[in-house]
Design an enzyme around this catalytic site. Structure first.
Site, PDB file in Angstrom:
ATOM      1  N   PRO A 277       1.027  -1.001   0.068  1.00 44.11           N
ATOM      2  CA  PRO A 277      -0.106  -0.166  -0.283  1.00 44.11           C
ATOM      3  C   PRO A 277       0.575   1.690  -0.084  1.00 44.11           C
ATOM      4  O   PRO A 277       1.682   1.547   0.980  1.00 44.11           O
ATOM      5  CB  PRO A 277      -1.264   0.104   1.583  1.00 44.11           C
ATOM      6  CG  PRO A 277       0.074  -0.746   1.940  1.00 44.11           C
ATOM      7  CD  PRO A 277       0.633  -1.838   1.083  1.00 44.11           C
ATOM      8  N   ASP A 449       6.319   2.412   1.392  1.00 46.40           N
ATOM      9  CA  ASP A 449       4.823   0.883   1.620  1.00 46.40           C
ATOM     10  C   ASP A 449       4.783   1.374   3.110  1.00 46.40           C
ATOM     11  O   ASP A 449       5.185   1.265   4.381  1.00 46.40           O
ATOM     12  CB  ASP A 449       6.061  -0.190   1.678  1.00 46.40           C
ATOM     13  CG  ASP A 449       5.226  -1.347   2.095  1.00 46.40           C
ATOM     14  OD1 ASP A 449       4.252  -1.496   2.237  1.00 46.40           O
ATOM     15  OD2 ASP A 449       5.869  -2.355   1.696  1.00 46.40           O
ATOM     16  N   HIS A 450       3.512   1.256   3.087  1.00 47.65           N
ATOM     17  CA  HIS A 450       2.671   1.629   4.619  1.00 47.65           C
ATOM     18  C   HIS A 450       2.811   0.832   5.620  1.00 47.65           C
ATOM     19  O   HIS A 450       2.520   1.025   6.668  1.00 47.65           O
ATOM     20  CB  HIS A 450       1.090   2.175   4.234  1.00 47.65           C
ATOM     21  CG  HIS A 450       0.278   3.194   5.300  1.00 47.65           C
ATOM     22  ND1 HIS A 450       0.979   3.464   6.451  1.00 47.65           N
ATOM     23  CD2 HIS A 450      -0.162   4.456   4.730  1.00 47.65           C
ATOM     24  CE1 HIS A 450       0.461   3.929   6.916  1.00 47.65           C
ATOM     25  NE2 HIS A 450      -0.381   5.001   6.191  1.00 47.65           N
ATOM     26  N   ARG A 451       2.920  -0.615   4.753  1.00 50.38           N
ATOM     27  CA  ARG A 451       3.186  -0.901   5.860  1.00 50.38           C
ATOM     28  C   ARG A 451       3.789  -1.789   6.749  1.00 50.38           C
ATOM     29  O   ARG A 451       4.890  -2.063   8.237  1.00 50.38           O
ATOM     30  CB  ARG A 451       3.323  -2.448   5.476  1.00 50.38           C
ATOM     31  CG  ARG A 451       1.613  -3.129   4.336  1.00 50.38           C
ATOM     32  CD  ARG A 451       2.161  -4.735   3.723  1.00 50.38           C
ATOM     33  NE  ARG A 451       3.237  -4.338   2.894  1.00 50.38           N
ATOM     34  CZ  ARG A 451       3.614  -5.827   1.567  1.00 50.38           C
ATOM     35  NH1 ARG A 451       2.773  -6.577   1.604  1.00 50.38           N
ATOM     36  NH2 ARG A 451       4.776  -4.830   0.770  1.00 50.38           N
ATOM     37  N   ALA A 452       5.393  -0.775   6.280  1.00 47.10           N
ATOM     38  CA  ALA A 452       7.113  -0.520   7.127  1.00 47.10           C
ATOM     39  C   ALA A 452       6.791   0.870   6.978  1.00 47.10           C
ATOM     40  O   ALA A 452       7.417   0.261   8.489  1.00 47.10           O
ATOM     41  CB  ALA A 452       7.360  -0.892   5.965  1.00 47.10           C
TER      42      ALA A 452
END
Length: 477
Positions: A277, A449-452
């Site tokens: 994302p 990367d919104h997960r990171a």
């Protein structure tokens, strides 16, 4: 299995490699192979590297097709000593058991891939059991190459260590000027670890030369590694040349098969945009102080020059040091937090885009970074990058400013956490000491990367980056 049969398997050229493809076979079934011969070109998602053989024999069976992707550990071909029958080779192929990619040991970078065999036994004898097996360890070879700053095949380096050959005045005649086995043997005054007086010619060329009474010793081969081919013998016999190429009229368009790198770029970027994302953070930077600093540095350097990009890479690394929560990768449902600031630098090459890594960018001077980027870029464009040059990194800098691009949104290169996209330095209206005036400005977009990296961490990172750029004395102390 006979000790005279040697498997050629898809090597593992880096910790993250799981598959690769043969882009070109340089020999065909029945050809004799000398030590160090470049059997084929293997392309991963990032590199194209020659596969060098560590033993002599005949190429008895070619299993892998050009342009087809195979997993690491897959049997690609079989080499066997003279006297091994076709039935024995067929039996070996039918009984060979491929292993999972994670069970295959990482091969030596830059060639000598005979060691790229399964770490667990699968019934096939490892290539290192061949007649050229050596007691010189891979670590010793690597250290020898690095300490002497040599552009040399690992196989050739191993032979040089064994024979005590002085390479200080040896010029490489291999691809990209690499020192080959033949160069080492020439410096040693004779063959090392292989048959003496062996003519490097294909079986067809040898038979034809015998029929026509042509002396192979006076023929300059045009095949891989100077190999004498049928056409060379025919030319020596008749004094003629190769047939001319028939030209055809222009077509509406042309097609080219996708290279392994281009396929990988397509696959990885689709994966990135569908799985990661993305969110984007944008900022405008005042560049007056940094441009002035660069001008001052270059006046002192004379012939050497530091680019804006060199200073930006230094700033990217220092900002990672100051905001360690941004120095991350997201992979396999886990977060990896890194202690060192390894920065990727996007380099355009003929077949796509590649991102060699400047290791420890926050610990190196701007001048060191400048030299390293120049060397990595040259290796990237000439096809000389090694797996160690491109592995790792948590963030990449992509600079299209030299093409006049004002700003753009880049795609994160997984498993990295972010990519910094910078545009051209341009005079634009800006707040200068409380007044509206023209000033050199640069647009920056950070794709995360919104997960990171969430918005708050990304904003904190960009604030640190902005402070370093607008107060650039920190970049040189």
């Amino acid at each position: 299995m006979s000790k005279d049969i040697f498997p050629v398997v898809m090597p593992k050229l880096g910790m993250e490699m799981t598959e690769g493809q043969i882009t070109k076979w340089h020999f065909k079934e029945g050809d004799a192979l000398n030590l160090g011969a470049e059997l084929a070109d293997i392309e991963t998602d990032k590199l194209s590297i020659p596969y060098e053989v560590e033993f002599e024999g005949n190429l008895k069976s070619v299993i892998a097709e050009e342009g087809v992707t195979y997993p690491v550990g897959k049997l690609l071909a079989v080499i066997a000593a003279e006297g091994v029958t076709d039935d024995q080779v067929d039996e070996f192929v039918s009984s060979y058991k491929s292993v999972e990619p994670e069970e295959v040991e990482v091969a030596e970078a830059g060639g000598g891939y005979g060691s790229a065999v399964p770490s667990s036994s699968n019934g096939a004898a490892p290539a290192q059991t061949g007649p050229q097996a050596s007691s010189v360890s891979s670590d010793a070879v690597r250290t020898f190459i690095e300490e002497n700053n040599l552009n040399i095949s690992p196989i050739a380096a191993r032979l040089a260590i064994q024979a005590g050959v002085d390479l200080s005045s040896v010029s490489g005649t291999g691809r990209l000027g690499r020192i080959s086995v033949a160069n080492v043997e020439a410096a040693a005054g004779g063959p090392l670890g292989r048959k003496a007086n062996r003519v490097n010619a294909s079986p067809v060329a040898k038979r034809l030369a015998k029929q026509k009474g042509v002396d192979l010793d006076v023929i300059q081969g045009t095949g891989p590694n100077g190999r004498i081919l049928k056409r060379d013998v025919e030319g020596a016999s008749a004094g003629g040349g190769l047939a001319s190429v028939v030209q055809v009229g222009p077509a509406r368009y042309r097609t080219e098969p996708l290279s392994g790198m281009r396929k990988a770029i397509a696959r990885r970027l689709v994966q990135s945009k569908t799985e990661a994302p993305h969110h984007y953070l944008r900022i405008e930077l005042h560049m007056a102080e940094l441009m002035s600093l660069r001008e001052g540095i270059n006046k002192r350097l004379g012939d050497k020059k530091v680019s804006v990009n060199d200073l930006l890479v230094r700033a990217v690394g220092l900002a990672l040091r100051d905001v360690p929560e941004a120095n991350v990768q997201y992979a396999d449902d886990e977060m990896r937090f890194f202690n060192q600031a390894d920065v990727g630098v996007a380099v355009a090459v003929e077949s796509g885009l590649i991102t060699p890594i400047v290791k420890g960018a926050c610990k190196k001077s701007v001048l060191q970074i400048s030299g390293e980027i120049a060397a990595l870029a040259e290796k990237a464009r000439s096809g000389g990058l090694l797996p160690a040059d491109i592995e790792g990194g948590t963030i990449t800098l992509s600079n299209l400013g030299m093409f006049g691009i004002q700003g753009f949104d880049a795609v994160v290169n997984p498993p990295q956490g972010a990519i910094i996209a910078v545009g051209a330095v341009e005079e634009r209206p800006a707040n200068v000491n409380g007044l509206l005036d023209l000033a050199p400005m640069m647009h920056v977009t950070m794709s995360c990367d919104h997960r990171a990296i969430d918005g708050a961490v990304g904003a904190k990172y960009l604030a640190a980056f902005k402070d370093l750029i607008e107060n650039p004395v920190s970049l040189v102390i």
